[in-house]
Design a protein around this motif. Sequence first.
Motif, mmCIF file in Angstrom:
data_model
loop_
_atom_site.group_PDB
_atom_site.id
_atom_site.type_symbol
_atom_site.label_atom_id
_atom_site.label_comp_id
_atom_site.label_asym_id
_atom_site.label_seq_id
_atom_site.Cartn_x
_atom_site.Cartn_y
_atom_site.Cartn_z
ATOM 1 N N VAL A 1 2.611 3.686 -14.910
ATOM 2 C CA VAL A 1 2.000 3.877 -13.598
ATOM 3 C C VAL A 1 0.693 3.101 -13.500
ATOM 4 O O VAL A 1 0.413 2.436 -12.497
ATOM 5 C CB VAL A 1 1.758 5.373 -13.323
ATOM 6 N N GLU A 2 -0.111 3.162 -14.550
ATOM 7 C CA GLU A 2 -1.397 2.460 -14.538
ATOM 8 C C GLU A 2 -1.196 0.951 -14.413
ATOM 9 O O GLU A 2 -1.894 0.281 -13.643
ATOM 10 C CB GLU A 2 -2.174 2.779 -15.815
ATOM 11 N N ARG A 3 -0.224 0.403 -15.175
ATOM 12 C CA ARG A 3 0.036 -1.033 -15.101
ATOM 13 C C ARG A 3 0.557 -1.422 -13.714
ATOM 14 O O ARG A 3 0.163 -2.449 -13.160
ATOM 15 C CB ARG A 3 1.044 -1.447 -16.180
ATOM 16 N N GLU B 1 0.838 -1.206 0.000
ATOM 17 C CA GLU B 1 0.000 0.000 0.000
ATOM 18 C C GLU B 1 0.872 1.254 0.000
ATOM 19 O O GLU B 1 0.582 2.229 -0.713
ATOM 20 C CB GLU B 1 -0.920 0.001 1.214
ATOM 21 N N LYS B 2 1.960 1.222 0.756
ATOM 22 C CA LYS B 2 2.867 2.363 0.789
ATOM 23 C C LYS B 2 3.525 2.571 -0.577
ATOM 24 O O LYS B 2 3.709 3.702 -1.029
ATOM 25 C CB LYS B 2 3.934 2.152 1.855
ATOM 26 N N LYS B 3 3.838 1.463 -1.248
ATOM 27 C CA LYS B 3 4.434 1.595 -2.576
ATOM 28 C C LYS B 3 3.416 2.148 -3.567
ATOM 29 O O LYS B 3 3.771 2.927 -4.451
ATOM 30 C CB LYS B 3 4.957 0.252 -3.072
ATOM 31 N N VAL C 1 4.201 5.236 -5.969
ATOM 32 C CA VAL C 1 4.083 5.162 -7.432
ATOM 33 C C VAL C 1 3.215 6.298 -7.954
ATOM 34 O O VAL C 1 3.553 6.973 -8.929
ATOM 35 C CB VAL C 1 3.508 3.792 -7.851
ATOM 36 N N GLN C 2 2.087 6.531 -7.298
ATOM 37 C CA GLN C 2 1.175 7.582 -7.728
ATOM 38 C C GLN C 2 1.799 8.969 -7.607
ATOM 39 O O GLN C 2 1.626 9.821 -8.484
ATOM 40 C CB GLN C 2 -0.115 7.521 -6.910
ATOM 41 N N GLU C 3 2.557 9.193 -6.533
ATOM 42 C CA GLU C 3 3.076 10.526 -6.254
ATOM 43 C C GLU C 3 4.392 10.835 -6.955
ATOM 44 O O GLU C 3 4.649 11.991 -7.320
ATOM 45 C CB GLU C 3 3.269 10.694 -4.739
ATOM 46 N N HIS C 4 5.240 9.834 -7.157
ATOM 47 C CA HIS C 4 6.604 10.106 -7.612
ATOM 48 C C HIS C 4 6.992 9.512 -8.967
ATOM 49 O O HIS C 4 7.857 10.067 -9.647
ATOM 50 C CB HIS C 4 7.609 9.619 -6.557
ATOM 51 N N TRP C 5 6.383 8.404 -9.368
ATOM 52 C CA TRP C 5 6.811 7.779 -10.612
ATOM 53 C C TRP C 5 6.608 8.666 -11.847
ATOM 54 O O TRP C 5 7.467 8.672 -12.733
ATOM 55 C CB TRP C 5 6.106 6.432 -10.797
#
Length: 327
Positions: free
Chosen positions: A115-117, A48-50, A54-58
Amino acid sequence: MYELDEDLYPVFADTGHEHPETYKYLDYLESVLGPIKRVKADFTARIEKKRQYVQEHWPRKLTADVPGRWWTDAEEAGEAPDWEPEDKLSEHTAGLWTWLPAEKGMTDKEAADVVERALSALHPTGIPFLDLCIWKGRFPSTKARFCTEFLKVRVIEEQVYDPILAEGWDIVSWQGVRAEESPARAKLPEREDGDGFSIYRPLIHWTADDVFAMHRKHGIDPNPLYKLGMGRVGCMPCINCNKAELFEIARRFPKEIARVAEWERIVKMASKRQAATFFPTARNMPEGIDGWVEWSKTVRGGKQYDLLKAIEFDNVPACSSAYGLCE
């Protein structure tokens, strides 16, 4: 049940990557030896933290240009050397280090697709080994063996050792490793004494024959996988399995290979590089576990197929003499 002078607390760390026969064997051991504590790691919070990361930084990281750099997967195991090679050449290696050339960042659309994948794959499955790899975005390797640390060492410490120590008990951890199994294990002492926590390795100087002889002496059946050509009966396959063992696994247990192939697909989606294979990608070989299985069917050098091994699997003897376990 065996009578013991001291309190004994058998523990099995379930990685979710064992063969079904091993789980059946665990039930058998409980029937003749008594209860075995089963523990397993939970990566729900980490995944969940990842997802949030991913949403915020990738999107920013994926679209940024990346300069050339030295890289080693030993870094993830905390074993990276305290030096870097001076000559920075494309496709050049130096010891544990590999030079990665500069990379052009992705377009916004490409990054959004990655990001979506990744988000579609970043969900806990309840299978510790797979969830560990989803969280890491890669599989463990011989140079970065984080599987043992996260699936066995930490979970046993948290769920077994810590509660016992908190109650004021001393612990002697009996570990069944043998010096013959690897150069690293050959360096381990038989005992490591500590304040409240000690380690005892009673089998460190035993041979495999000694182990099976002890089974026979006490009327305990060994794990049946040993009689089916397996050199190890933990994870199937283990990242350390050799060519002959991979061949045996593929021909006897194709479902295990298919399972790993599906795990490769899932972990690949969770990877920033959108690439993840159970064994390292090798030059001139098909990518993924299936490519390594094809290689396992070849003779020494991997240039041609051994016709004796390429015959129909049902015609092959039911065990492998390579491990000295045929009956």
